[in-house]
Structures are given as structure tokens and as C-alpha cells.
Write an enzyme that holds these catalytic residues in place. Structure first.
Site, PDB file in Angstrom:
ATOM      1  N   SER A 366      -5.616   5.569   0.224  1.00 39.32           N
ATOM      2  CA  SER A 366      -4.967   4.405  -0.379  1.00 39.32           C
ATOM      3  C   SER A 366      -3.815   3.951   0.524  1.00 39.32           C
ATOM      4  O   SER A 366      -3.488   4.607   1.517  1.00 39.32           O
ATOM      5  CB  SER A 366      -4.450   4.777  -1.759  1.00 39.32           C
ATOM      6  OG  SER A 366      -3.459   5.777  -1.640  1.00 39.32           O
ATOM      7  N   TYR A 367      -3.190   2.870   0.145  1.00 37.77           N
ATOM      8  CA  TYR A 367      -2.116   2.272   0.943  1.00 37.77           C
ATOM      9  C   TYR A 367      -0.976   3.281   1.185  1.00 37.77           C
ATOM     10  O   TYR A 367      -0.445   3.855   0.230  1.00 37.77           O
ATOM     11  CB  TYR A 367      -1.581   1.055   0.194  1.00 37.77           C
ATOM     12  CG  TYR A 367      -0.657   0.204   1.022  1.00 37.77           C
ATOM     13  CD1 TYR A 367      -1.139  -0.493   2.112  1.00 37.77           C
ATOM     14  CD2 TYR A 367       0.685   0.106   0.707  1.00 37.77           C
ATOM     15  CE1 TYR A 367      -0.300  -1.266   2.878  1.00 37.77           C
ATOM     16  CE2 TYR A 367       1.537  -0.670   1.458  1.00 37.77           C
ATOM     17  CZ  TYR A 367       1.036  -1.357   2.547  1.00 37.77           C
ATOM     18  OH  TYR A 367       1.871  -2.111   3.297  1.00 37.77           O
ATOM     19  N   PRO A 368      -0.630   3.520   2.442  1.00 37.29           N
ATOM     20  CA  PRO A 368       0.318   4.606   2.710  1.00 37.29           C
ATOM     21  C   PRO A 368       1.791   4.257   2.515  1.00 37.29           C
ATOM     22  O   PRO A 368       2.625   5.137   2.591  1.00 37.29           O
ATOM     23  CB  PRO A 368       0.041   4.959   4.170  1.00 37.29           C
ATOM     24  CG  PRO A 368      -0.481   3.706   4.772  1.00 37.29           C
ATOM     25  CD  PRO A 368      -1.169   2.944   3.680  1.00 37.29           C
ATOM     26  N   ARG A 369       2.111   2.989   2.318  1.00 38.13           N
ATOM     27  CA  ARG A 369       3.531   2.660   2.110  1.00 38.13           C
ATOM     28  C   ARG A 369       3.787   2.465   0.625  1.00 38.13           C
ATOM     29  O   ARG A 369       3.541   1.404   0.065  1.00 38.13           O
ATOM     30  CB  ARG A 369       3.898   1.397   2.884  1.00 38.13           C
ATOM     31  CG  ARG A 369       4.679   1.729   4.142  1.00 38.13           C
ATOM     32  CD  ARG A 369       5.198   0.474   4.772  1.00 38.13           C
ATOM     33  NE  ARG A 369       4.424   0.134   5.947  1.00 38.13           N
ATOM     34  CZ  ARG A 369       4.376  -1.077   6.468  1.00 38.13           C
ATOM     35  NH1 ARG A 369       5.016  -2.070   5.894  1.00 38.13           N
ATOM     36  NH2 ARG A 369       3.681  -1.297   7.540  1.00 38.13           N
ATOM     37  N   HIS A 418       1.916  -0.128  -5.460  1.00 33.45           N
ATOM     38  CA  HIS A 418       0.901   0.803  -4.980  1.00 33.45           C
ATOM     39  C   HIS A 418       0.943   2.149  -5.688  1.00 33.45           C
ATOM     40  O   HIS A 418       2.010   2.621  -6.060  1.00 33.45           O
ATOM     41  CB  HIS A 418       1.084   1.033  -3.480  1.00 33.45           C
ATOM     42  CG  HIS A 418       1.031  -0.235  -2.693  1.00 33.45           C
ATOM     43  ND1 HIS A 418      -0.125  -0.954  -2.550  1.00 33.45           N
ATOM     44  CD2 HIS A 418       1.989  -0.930  -2.056  1.00 33.45           C
ATOM     45  CE1 HIS A 418       0.132  -2.029  -1.837  1.00 33.45           C
ATOM     46  NE2 HIS A 418       1.403  -2.048  -1.532  1.00 33.45           N
TER      47      HIS A 418
END
Length: 639
Positions: A366-369, A418
DNA sequence: GCAAGGTC
């Protein structure tokens, strides 16, 4: 004339419509609308626009391209309790649309005195890719009566919201503008936000403006000054790549590294003494520790030792067994990821973020930030576990998590965008660091869904002629998450069985000595923790600041991955300390943060804060010029 | 050639 009349009528209709809308939203009434309202919604990033549109449109979304490749337009029909039936276009920006810069007469390094940058005019610029996004906004705004800002609900988000407002209002001055407040992208949260619209908060946006302008002026003025002066003193530094920069985050980051280095340099070891009691029972060694741990006076230790030896029989005074848990990790946010990767895999945070980005765009994670460390109930954890059962290494473990039902140890933090970092696809063909990072993410994910490890700790207290000693052992009952989370160590410590009031003569009682040791240099993981604690940088920028001061040759990494300042780094900190300004201490940035908060709370005026901050730093700048010999002598001395 | 903050 006919055309003009038609337009005027249209305008009047619009105005009365907007007035009605305003009062309706304020009063919360639910009057009927005769026609559809065209609404433009703008999020901070495409992902959010897509997800919000999906929720509001209940899945019925028509997608079309915007003028920039990454920012799509999502069209939905949605009913609002006061606006009525809406035809909504949901689109997005990519963070900030504009950036501040100096005008051309101040852009060139030799075009002006660095000092003049404190007062030089600055303008907002818009780069090419943002220009495309801007054009999309203008196009869409012209067709709408209402604009809703859906940017992230933090300070930067509010400012980005006002950038959007500026663009849209210029294209369509009649827009009625609202702000949606949401803390997660879930069906209830988004619907709640949509039906409880507020107005955007200019004060919060103003605070960001102050930060931006200040960072630009200070950064540019001090960087040019430091670089040019040092080049004059040391012509060999005239290489263009040798920039000596100042930044409100760079300097405190450097400060932490230098601080620890100096603590170590100036450390004076202290001798200490202690008493160890050893006894072997049932073939098991028992080393009892002195309750006083250690003393710094040899004579007093000797006195106790003499007393103990006078009557060396030990009595078991207390036995206590208690259940201990070792907690499984919380779902992974960016800072946890950076710190884990750095400490457990020995890969630096900047590089790790690059790899995570790649794994994300390949669809593996998934989105790392993300600042979120709790899984939303909507996220299908079962599905993500199921995917991992394919692995020959951790497949069985994933299956066990499925059987028990995923049970995340949720944290409390959530950005609005996120989920925590988690694997989204099985990836058996990775290699090198990509593989190691993916594996860490999977293991962390599965561990966070399993059960805490359970053990029993037994403590035995003994008394020898009025002095107390203790021994503790650990028996691990259930390893649980530790089976998958190979990075945490928790080991059994076996001790003999004792009974209450049991008496024995120890095999040996020894006086030992040692000395205190200097603190180690900082690790990257510790530095990130310090930055977070003192509010230096943001989740997204910690790794960049560390990388920047490496690039500037302020610090370097030792072979055992500790951060050590180079001569230039120590020199800069010393130089400013010597002329009386603690530029490398985090309190300057903290003071600015306080001012920014006061602007947000309406206590302080942004222009006043900006002016006073600029004049404070201008003073430091003038003093730097006045005492530049002293300043640069300190720097050069360390080179 | 400069900052820090968004995000792709």
C-alpha cells in the site's frame, strides 16, 4: 443587448442562489431545490479524490481525464441535505500548486547582497505540471456554482486549499466555497464530512504562508552568505557542488548529531563498584544482582562487602511470579517503517523510501507515506492475509492468523488518506533489498494481526545480613507473533527453583568494579525519533533532511552505521554558538511553531509574526557579518 | 547553485 440582459439575469440568479445556499447551510434547513447544483470538489491527491468520489457516488462514478496525467476527474451524482441534488466533479492537485521564489533580479547569486534577500520581493510560481492541474481547475470551476475543498485536514492542506480557491475564484468569482473535514476515508466519515461542510480557515493557511516565506528568505540569505564567504576564505571550496547551506530543519538536525558527538567527546568515565552473588543449584547457575545496582564510592562498597562476608548466609525473602506480555507491533506508519528498516535491516531511510515507492507503484504494498497506525474496520484484512498463505516461508503463519481471525493492535493515529503500510500482493520474485524490505513489511503486517507473546517472569529476592539481592528468570509460554517477527528477540532465562525462607550459603560473593561508558553516536533511527519529538520536519521529510546534511558534508556515516559530524558540521555549530546564536538548537524552530499556532488560533497577526521573525533573523545575519572572522575561524579550525 | 513542504 439581448445577450447582455440574459447574462445579467443569469448573474442575478447566481447571486441569489449563493445567498440562499449560504443561509441554508448555516441554518441547516432542508428546503427543496428545483435544479441540480454543479459542485467542484478538489482533493490533495488523486487517490483521495478517487476514494471520496467512490463513497459519495456509492460506486457509480464516471471517470474522465484531466489536463494532467495523474489527476483524473470523477463525476458523480449525490444528494446533499441542504444543497439538494448535486452533479459533482471530484478532482485533485498534487500537493502545493505554487511555490515562492525571488524575482529574476534576485535569483542570481551575484545579483545582490545576500542581506537584501530578507526584504526582496517574492512571487508565487507554478511549474509546468502544476500549470496543467491549474488549467483543469479553471475549466471545471467555470461550470460550477459550489466549490468544496477536500484537501488533507492539516496546516499544509488548508494552505493547498486556498491555492485551489485562488485559482478557481479567478476563473469563476461567483463560486460559493466550502471545506470538508474528515479524518479517514470511510463511508461514515466521508458522508458526515459532506453533510457538515464548514468554511475554509484562512488563518491556518496564513500560518503556512509565513513559514514558506520565512524558510525561503532565511534559507537563501544564509546559504549564499555561508557559501560565498567560505569560498573566499578557502578558494579550494569554489567547486559549485560545495554548497554550505542553512535551513530551519537542516541545522537542528545537524545539531542533534553534533550534540551527541560532543557528549561522547567530553565524556569523563566514572568508576563504580558492585557486589555479585553466585550460587549453583540443581545444575543451574544463579547470578543474583545487588539491589543497589552499583555505587560510585569504593569505600562504601567495601563496607557493605565486609558486612555481607561477616555473615554470608542467604535467606529467600520473596518469590514472585507474574505474567508478562511482549506486545506485537502496531500497524506500520512511515516513521515506524523508516526506523525499522534502518535499525533492523541496516538500510538507510532515504533509500528505503525509494524502494517502498517502487514496491507501491508495482502494486506489492500500500501507499508508503502514511501517518496512520490503525486499520480502518472497512479494510479487508482477511483478504490480505489470505494472499500471503501462498508463501512457503510465512504461509502457515498467515493461515494461523486467518484461523484465529486478524486482530490488529491498533494505534491511535490516522491521517485522512492512507491505511498503515501493508502488503497488497504476493511477491515471490523480488531480490536484494527490495525483497528484504517487502519481507519486513509482510512480517510486520502479520505480526501486528497476531497475538502478543506471553511469558512468566519469576523474581527471587534474597537477603544476606541486611543486604538485598535479586534474580529473575523468564519462561516464554507462547511465542505467538515472535514466530513471524524475527526482528524482536525475547529469550528464556532459566533459573533454579527456590522456596520461601530457604537458606543457603552462596558459592561466591564478589566485589566487582567497572566504569561508565560514553553514549554511542546516534543511529539514524534515533535521529528520526529526536526530529519527531522536537517537531523538526514532517513524516515525509525526516529522511530528506538527514540525506541533505550528508550531501553537504556536515555529517557522515561510520562503518557501524552511526552518524558522526564532519569538521564542517561541528565548525558551523561552534561558529554560531561562539557568536552567541544557537542556530542549531531545536528551540528556534519550536518558537516559530508556537507563533504559527498562535496565527492559527487568531492570537497573532501573520504579518506581524513574519516581520518580527524576519527582523530577528536579520539581526543574526548582521551579527554574522560583523563577527564573520570569528564565525568562520571556528568553521575553518575544524576543517 | 539556496529552504521546506506538498506529491507522482
Amino acid at each position: 443587448m439581448k445577450y447582455l440582459l440574459k447574462n445579467i439575469t443569469k448573474c442575478l440568479k447566481q447571486i441569489s442562489f449563493c445567498r440562499r445556499l449560504c443561509s441554508d447551510v448555516k441554518s441547516g434547513s432542508d428546503s427543496q431545490r428545483s435544479s441540480m447544483v454543479n459542485v467542484l470538489s478538489v482533493a490533495e491527491k488523486n487517490d483521495v479524490a478517487k476514494n471520496v468520489a467512490n463513497i459519495l457516488g456509492a460506486g457509480a462514478v464516471r471517470v474522465r481525464n484531466g489536463l494532467s496525467p495523474y489527476n483524473k476527474c470523477y463525476e458523480i451524482s449525490v444528494r446533499h441535505q441542504t444543497l439538494g441534488d448535486c452533479r459533482m466533479v471530484m478532482t485533485s492537485v498534487c500537493g502545493h500548486l505554487f511555490n515562492y521564489d525571488f524575482t529574476s533580479d534576485h535569483k542570481k547569486w551575484w545579483s545582490c547582497e545576500p542581506k537584501s534577500l530578507f526584504q526582496a520581493p517574492i512571487v508565487q510560481t507554478c511549474n509546468d505540471s502544476n500549470q496543467r492541474i491549474k488549467s483543469t481547475l479553471e475549466r471545471e470551476a467555470k461550470r460550477c456554482q459550489v466549490l468544496i475543498i477536500w484537501t488533507d485536514c492539516d496546516r499544509e492542506g488548508e494552505n493547498i486549499g486556498f491555492e485551489v480557491i485562488t485559482v478557481c475564484r479567478a476563473a469563476n468569482p461567483r463560486l460559493d466555497i466550502f471545506r470538508a473535514h474528515f479524518s479517514e476515508i470511510t463511508v461514515p466519515a466521508i458522508n458526515r464530512a459532506f453533510n457538515a461542510l464548514n468554511r475554509p480557515n484562512k488563518k491556518v493557511s496564513d500560518a503556512v504562508d509565513v513559514r514558506q516565506k520565512l524558510d525561503l528568505r532565511l534559507g537563501a540569505a544564509f546559504t549564499r552568505f555561508l557559501t560565498l564567504e567560505l569560498q573566499q576564505m578557502r578558494p579550494q571550496m569554489k567547486d559549485n557542488k560545495n554548497i554550505v547551506s542553512y535551513g530551519s530543519c537542516q541545522f537542528p538536525t545537524l545539531g542533534f548529531v553534533v550534540d551527541r558527538f560532543k557528549q561522547r567527546e567530553n565524556f569523563v568515565p566514572q568508576k563504580f563498584w558492585s557486589i555479585d552473588v553466585h550460587y549453583k543449584k540443581d545444575g543451574i547457575n544463579a547470578n543474583f544482582n545487588w539491589k543497589r545496582v552499583r555505587v560510585f564510592c569504593e569505600q562504601s562498597c567495601l563496607a557493605v562487602m565486609t558486612k555481607v562476608m561477616d555473615s554470608p548466609e542467604a535467606v529467600v525473602t520473596h518469590i514472585n511470579t507474574r505474567r508478562r506480555s511482549k506486545w506485537r507491533p502496531q500497524p506500520m506508519d512511515t516513521v515506524t517503517f523508516e526506523r525499522s528498516v534502518s535499525s533492523k535491516l541496516k538500510i538507510n531511510a532515504k533509500k528505503a523510501m525509494g524502494i517502498a515507492e517502487k514496491l507501491y507503484t508495482s502494486g506489492f504494498i500500500s501507499y508508503p507515506r502514511t501517518e496512520t497506525n490503525k486499520f480502518a474496520p472497512e479494510l479487508n484484512l482477511t483478504n490480505y492475509c489470505q494472499i500471503q498463505t501462498a508463501s512457503p516461508i510465512w504461509g502457515q503463519f498467515a493461515q494461523r492468523v486467518l484461523t484465529n481471525g486478524p486482530n490488529p493492535r491498533n494505534g491511535t493515529k490516522s491521517d485522512q488518506a492512507h491505511p498503515p503500510i501493508h502488503p497488497t500482493k504476493y511477491a515471490p520474485n523480488l531480490s536484494g533489498d527490495d525483497k528484504r524490505i517487502y519481507e519486513l513489511i509482510v512480517r510486520h503486517f502479520l505480526a501486528s494481526l497476531d497475538k502478543d507473546a506471553v511469558g512468566y517472569e519469576t523474581t527471587i529476592d534474597i537477603c544476606i545480613n541486611e543486604e538485598f539481592f535479586s534474580l529473575s528468570g523468564l519462561r516464554i509460554e507462547e511465542k505467538n507473533y515472535l514466530e513471524i517477527y524475527i526482528y524482536d528477540k525475547w529469550t528464556d532465562k532459566e533459573i533454579p527453583r527456590f522456596n520461601q525462607n530457604e537458606r543457603f550459603i552462596p558459592d561466591s560473593i564478589m566485589m566487582t568494579d567497572g566504569q561508565t561508558t560514553a553514549p554511542e553516536l546516534l543511529t539514524e533511527a534515533q535521529l528520526i525519533a529526536l526530529m519527531e519529538k522536537h517537531g523538526i520536519g514532517t513524516d515525509a521529510t525526516h529522511a530528506e533532511h538527514i540525506e541533505k546534511i550528508k550531501e553537504r558534508h556536515y555529517i557522515t556515516e561510520t562503518p557501524d552505521r552511526r552518524l558522526k559530524p564532519e569538521g564542517l558540521g561541528v565548525g558551523l555549530v561552534d561558529g554560531y554558538d561562539e557568536i552567541g546564536y544557537q542556530m542549531s538548537k531545536p528551540n528556534l524552530r519550536a518558537a516559530l511553531e508556537k507563533d504559527l499556532k498562535d496565527i492559527c488560533d487568531g492570537i497573532k497577526n501573520p504579518d506581524v509574526v513574519l516581520m518580527s521573525q524576519i527582523s530577528e533573523y536579520e539581526k543574526v545575519f548582521n551579527e554574522s557579518i560583523k563577527h564573520k572572522t570569528k564565525l568562520f575561524e571556528a568553521v575553518v579550525r575544524k576543517l
